[in-house]
Design an enzyme around this catalytic site. Structure first.
Site, PDB file in Angstrom:
ATOM      1  N   LYS A 280       0.819  -1.225   0.000  1.00  0.00           N
ATOM      2  CA  LYS A 280       0.000   0.000   0.000  1.00  0.00           C
ATOM      3  C   LYS A 280       0.849   1.269   0.000  1.00  0.00           C
ATOM      4  O   LYS A 280       0.440   2.288  -0.556  1.00  0.00           O
ATOM      5  CB  LYS A 280      -0.993   0.002   1.165  1.00  0.00           C
ATOM      6  CG  LYS A 280      -0.382  -0.020   2.545  1.00  0.00           C
ATOM      7  CD  LYS A 280      -1.463  -0.090   3.615  1.00  0.00           C
ATOM      8  CE  LYS A 280      -0.885  -0.089   5.022  1.00  0.00           C
ATOM      9  NZ  LYS A 280      -0.074  -1.290   5.308  1.00  0.00           N
TER      10      LYS A 280
ATOM     11  N   ARG B  52      -5.035   3.326  12.062  1.00  0.00           N
ATOM     12  CA  ARG B  52      -4.706   1.909  12.268  1.00  0.00           C
ATOM     13  C   ARG B  52      -5.752   1.209  13.123  1.00  0.00           C
ATOM     14  O   ARG B  52      -5.794  -0.015  13.169  1.00  0.00           O
ATOM     15  CB  ARG B  52      -3.339   1.774  12.949  1.00  0.00           C
ATOM     16  CG  ARG B  52      -2.161   2.088  12.056  1.00  0.00           C
ATOM     17  CD  ARG B  52      -0.866   1.811  12.780  1.00  0.00           C
ATOM     18  NE  ARG B  52       0.294   2.270  12.024  1.00  0.00           N
ATOM     19  CZ  ARG B  52       0.925   1.553  11.111  1.00  0.00           C
ATOM     20  NH1 ARG B  52       0.489   0.342  10.814  1.00  0.00           N
ATOM     21  NH2 ARG B  52       1.971   2.028  10.476  1.00  0.00           N
TER      22      ARG B  52
ATOM     23  N   ARG C 177      12.365 -11.774   0.988  1.00  0.00           N
ATOM     24  CA  ARG C 177      13.188 -10.562   0.844  1.00  0.00           C
ATOM     25  C   ARG C 177      14.593 -10.791   1.408  1.00  0.00           C
ATOM     26  O   ARG C 177      14.763 -11.478   2.412  1.00  0.00           O
ATOM     27  CB  ARG C 177      12.550  -9.390   1.610  1.00  0.00           C
ATOM     28  CG  ARG C 177      11.286  -8.849   1.005  1.00  0.00           C
ATOM     29  CD  ARG C 177      10.747  -7.749   1.898  1.00  0.00           C
ATOM     30  NE  ARG C 177       9.511  -7.176   1.416  1.00  0.00           N
ATOM     31  CZ  ARG C 177       8.793  -6.285   2.109  1.00  0.00           C
ATOM     32  NH1 ARG C 177       9.194  -5.881   3.304  1.00  0.00           N
ATOM     33  NH2 ARG C 177       7.675  -5.806   1.617  1.00  0.00           N
TER      34      ARG C 177
ATOM     35  N   ARG D 183      16.186  -9.922   7.048  1.00  0.00           N
ATOM     36  CA  ARG D 183      16.010  -9.041   8.210  1.00  0.00           C
ATOM     37  C   ARG D 183      15.018  -9.649   9.198  1.00  0.00           C
ATOM     38  O   ARG D 183      14.100 -10.378   8.806  1.00  0.00           O
ATOM     39  CB  ARG D 183      15.503  -7.661   7.753  1.00  0.00           C
ATOM     40  CG  ARG D 183      16.567  -6.840   7.043  1.00  0.00           C
ATOM     41  CD  ARG D 183      16.050  -5.477   6.646  1.00  0.00           C
ATOM     42  NE  ARG D 183      14.955  -5.572   5.690  1.00  0.00           N
ATOM     43  CZ  ARG D 183      14.707  -4.674   4.745  1.00  0.00           C
ATOM     44  NH1 ARG D 183      15.469  -3.619   4.635  1.00  0.00           N
ATOM     45  NH2 ARG D 183      13.689  -4.806   3.936  1.00  0.00           N
TER      46      ARG D 183
END
Length: 213
Positions: free
Chosen positions: A13, A88, A127, A160
């Site tokens: 997003k 949120r 990733r 990560r």
């Protein structure tokens, strides 16, 4: 045009929000960026937010909303904005709604970039990031030429902590508990629009621009 971006972490997003902002010449308003700017500039709001962050606490809704409203009251937001990372929670959405009502305005679109959990877990756990230059790769979609080695500087690539499967699952759990109810909130207001976030990035963007007109 006032747009709210909804979607799970890793749904893309933020990328879509930047592209929308550029196409429609309206600011991309990210709460993370606003916090950092206020803290860097030493504003009163920034100092107040920093006092919570330094203790490892979440910035309270009331202060988050004040910082956000201070930002959207600026001249560059007069023709609208794209909100990324806010609201949120339902309380944040209700306070935002109340303030917009006072100004005689409202949210025009809440765009939900819909991606199933299993896609997000696969997307994020694939990733890899360079420990030296920060370049990012994906083991399936954007692999390095040599496995585990950065194309740009030759340093090691790592997974990560934020992208580890367990962390991603925890973030998705928090999202479903806190943020998913916003989909119902904006659906009830008649401004929610769902787009399929599993397709190519440009196809997602085209679907959004077809909605926005």
């Amino acid at each position: 045009m006032k747009i709210i971006m909804l979607g799970a972490p890793g749904a893309g997003k933020g990328t879509q929000a930047k592209m929308i902002a550029e196409k429609y010449s309206i600011p991309h308003v990210s709460t993370g960026d606003i916090f950092r700017a206020n803290i860097k500039n030493g504003t009163d709001l920034g100092k107040e937010a920093k006092s919570y962050m330094d203790k490892g606490e979440l910035v309270p809704d009331e202060l988050t909303v004040r910082i956000l409203l201070d930002r959207v009251a600026q001249e560059d937001c007069k023709n609208g904005y794209v909100l990324d990372g806010f609201p949120r929670t339902i309380p944040q959405a209700e306070v935002l709604q109340s303030e917009l009502n006072k100004q005689g305005t409202d949210v025009d679109f809440a765009i939900n970039v819909d991606v199933p959990d299993e896609n997000i877990i696969k997307r994020m756990s694939g990733r890899r990031a360079c420990v030296t230059c920060g370049a990012t790769y994906h083991i399936e979609h954007v692999p390095p030429k040599t496995e585990g080695i950065c194309d740009k500087c030759g340093s090691e690539l790592i997974l990560r902590d934020d992208d580890k499967e367990e962390t991603v699952k925890n973030r998705l759990s928090v999202y479903h508990d806190q943020t998913q109810p916003l989909i119902d909130f904006y659906s009830a207001k008649g401004v929610l629009k769902n787009v399929d976030g599993t397709v190519d990035m440009m196809d997602v963007f085209n679907a959004i621009t077809n909605i926005l007109g």
